[in-house]
Write a protein that holds these residues in place. Structure first.
Motif, short mmCIF file in Angstrom:
data_model
loop_
_atom_site.label_atom_id
_atom_site.label_comp_id
_atom_site.label_asym_id
_atom_site.label_seq_id
_atom_site.Cartn_x
_atom_site.Cartn_y
_atom_site.Cartn_z
N TYR A 54 0.83 -1.21 0.00
CA TYR A 54 0.00 0.00 0.00
C TYR A 54 0.87 1.26 0.00
CZ TYR A 54 -2.43 3.96 1.94
OH TYR A 54 -2.88 5.23 2.17
N LEU A 55 1.87 1.30 0.87
CA LEU A 55 2.71 2.50 0.97
C LEU A 55 3.42 2.79 -0.35
CD1 LEU A 55 4.11 2.08 4.58
CD2 LEU A 55 2.37 3.71 3.79
N GLY A 56 3.87 1.75 -1.03
CA GLY A 56 4.49 1.94 -2.34
C GLY A 56 3.50 2.49 -3.35
N MET A 57 2.28 1.95 -3.34
CA MET A 57 1.26 2.44 -4.27
C MET A 57 0.86 3.88 -3.94
SD MET A 57 -1.39 -0.69 -4.70
CE MET A 57 -0.99 -2.14 -5.65
N ALA A 58 0.70 4.18 -2.66
CA ALA A 58 0.29 5.52 -2.25
C ALA A 58 1.37 6.54 -2.60
CB ALA A 58 -0.01 5.55 -0.75
N ASP A 59 2.64 6.17 -2.39
CA ASP A 59 3.74 7.07 -2.75
C ASP A 59 3.77 7.33 -4.25
OD1 ASP A 59 4.51 7.28 -0.10
OD2 ASP A 59 6.20 5.88 -0.28
N ALA A 60 3.54 6.28 -5.04
CA ALA A 60 3.53 6.44 -6.50
C ALA A 60 2.37 7.33 -6.92
CB ALA A 60 3.43 5.07 -7.17
N GLN A 61 1.21 7.18 -6.29
CA GLN A 61 0.05 8.00 -6.61
C GLN A 61 0.31 9.46 -6.25
OE1 GLN A 61 -2.47 7.75 -8.38
NE2 GLN A 61 -3.92 9.27 -7.69
N GLU A 62 0.92 9.70 -5.11
CA GLU A 62 1.25 11.07 -4.71
C GLU A 62 2.24 11.69 -5.67
OE1 GLU A 62 2.41 11.15 -0.60
OE2 GLU A 62 0.53 10.22 0.04
N LEU A 63 3.24 10.94 -6.10
CA LEU A 63 4.22 11.44 -7.07
C LEU A 63 3.56 11.74 -8.40
CD1 LEU A 63 7.13 12.10 -7.80
CD2 LEU A 63 7.46 9.67 -8.33
N ARG A 64 2.67 10.85 -8.86
CA ARG A 64 1.96 11.08 -10.10
C ARG A 64 1.11 12.35 -10.04
NH1 ARG A 64 -2.61 11.12 -12.38
NH2 ARG A 64 -3.76 10.55 -10.53
N ALA A 65 0.43 12.55 -8.93
CA ALA A 65 -0.40 13.74 -8.76
C ALA A 65 0.48 15.00 -8.73
CB ALA A 65 -1.23 13.63 -7.50
N ALA A 66 1.62 14.93 -8.05
CA ALA A 66 2.52 16.08 -7.98
C ALA A 66 3.07 16.42 -9.36
CB ALA A 66 3.66 15.80 -7.01
N CYS A 67 3.40 15.41 -10.14
CA CYS A 67 3.90 15.65 -11.49
C CYS A 67 2.82 16.27 -12.36
CB CYS A 67 4.39 14.35 -12.12
SG CYS A 67 5.92 13.73 -11.39
N ALA A 68 1.59 15.81 -12.21
CA ALA A 68 0.47 16.38 -12.98
C ALA A 68 0.27 17.85 -12.61
CB ALA A 68 -0.80 15.58 -12.73
N GLU A 69 0.41 18.18 -11.33
CA GLU A 69 0.27 19.57 -10.90
C GLU A 69 1.42 20.41 -11.44
OE1 GLU A 69 -0.18 19.69 -6.67
OE2 GLU A 69 -2.00 18.46 -6.73
N ASP A 70 2.65 19.88 -11.41
CA ASP A 70 3.80 20.61 -11.94
C ASP A 70 3.64 20.88 -13.43
OD1 ASP A 70 5.02 20.69 -9.49
OD2 ASP A 70 6.44 19.07 -9.92
N ASP A 71 3.12 19.90 -14.16
CA ASP A 71 2.93 20.05 -15.60
C ASP A 71 1.87 21.09 -15.93
OD1 ASP A 71 4.84 18.17 -16.14
OD2 ASP A 71 3.43 16.54 -16.53
N SER A 72 0.96 21.35 -15.00
CA SER A 72 -0.13 22.28 -15.28
C SER A 72 0.24 23.73 -15.01
CB SER A 72 -1.37 21.90 -14.46
OG SER A 72 -1.15 22.18 -13.09
N PHE A 73 1.33 24.00 -14.31
CA PHE A 73 1.72 25.38 -14.03
C PHE A 73 1.98 26.12 -15.32
CE2 PHE A 73 3.16 23.76 -9.76
CZ PHE A 73 2.14 24.39 -9.06
N GLY A 74 1.40 27.29 -15.45
CA GLY A 74 1.61 28.12 -16.62
C GLY A 74 0.74 27.78 -17.80
N THR A 75 -0.06 26.71 -17.67
CA THR A 75 -0.91 26.31 -18.79
C THR A 75 -2.37 26.65 -18.55
OG1 THR A 75 -1.35 24.10 -17.92
CG2 THR A 75 0.61 24.37 -19.32
N GLY A 76 -2.70 27.02 -17.33
CA GLY A 76 -4.08 27.32 -16.99
C GLY A 76 -4.89 26.08 -16.69
N ALA A 77 -4.28 24.90 -16.74
CA ALA A 77 -4.98 23.65 -16.46
C ALA A 77 -5.14 23.48 -14.96
CB ALA A 77 -4.20 22.46 -17.04
N ALA A 78 -6.18 22.78 -14.59
CA ALA A 78 -6.46 22.58 -13.17
C ALA A 78 -5.44 21.66 -12.52
CB ALA A 78 -7.87 22.01 -12.98
N GLY A 79 -4.96 20.65 -13.25
CA GLY A 79 -3.96 19.74 -12.70
C GLY A 79 -4.45 18.95 -11.51
N SER A 80 -5.69 18.49 -11.56
CA SER A 80 -6.26 17.80 -10.42
C SER A 80 -5.54 16.49 -10.11
CB SER A 80 -7.75 17.52 -10.64
OG SER A 80 -7.92 16.60 -11.69
N GLY A 81 -5.01 15.82 -11.16
CA GLY A 81 -4.28 14.58 -10.91
C GLY A 81 -5.14 13.47 -10.35
N GLY A 82 -6.41 13.42 -10.68
CA GLY A 82 -7.28 12.36 -10.19
C GLY A 82 -7.69 12.61 -8.77
#
Length: 91
Positions: A54-82
């Motif tokens: 679980y901890l491995g999966m949760a860490d991967a999900q948090e990293l994925r969400a953080a990357c989605a948020e980083d990618d959305s900066f400057g684009t006007g996208a919400a970057g919700s990341g699920g």
């Protein structure tokens, strides 16, 4: 099958399975039904094997969400990341 209960639930998990590993991905994403969510949360308090998975999966999900948020900066996208990478069980 004989039309009776096959012992397999909608999640595909055998009803007598002692571990919750098959449910962990859905748990991390927050898509389990309440009784399955409670079962997983309770199991994680005492099972080191499932907790480590679980901890491995949760860490991967948090990293994925953080990357989605980083990618959305400057684009006007919400970057919700699920789910926003919100883990349910606390360490």
């Amino acid at each position: 099958m004989n039309g009776g209960d096959s012992g397999v639930r909608m999640t595909g998990r055998p009803s007598g399975s002692p571990h919750v590993e098959p449910l962990l991905g859905a748990y991390v994403l927050g898509v389990l039904v309440p009784h399955e969510e409670a079962r997983v949360a309770g199991h994680l308090t005492h099972c080191h094997r499932c907790r480590a998975t679980y901890l491995g999966m949760a860490d991967a999900q948090e990293l994925r969400a953080a990357c989605a948020e980083d990618d959305s900066f400057g684009t006007g996208a919400a970057g919700s990341g699920g789910t926003g990478g919100r883990a349910r069980w606390t360490r």
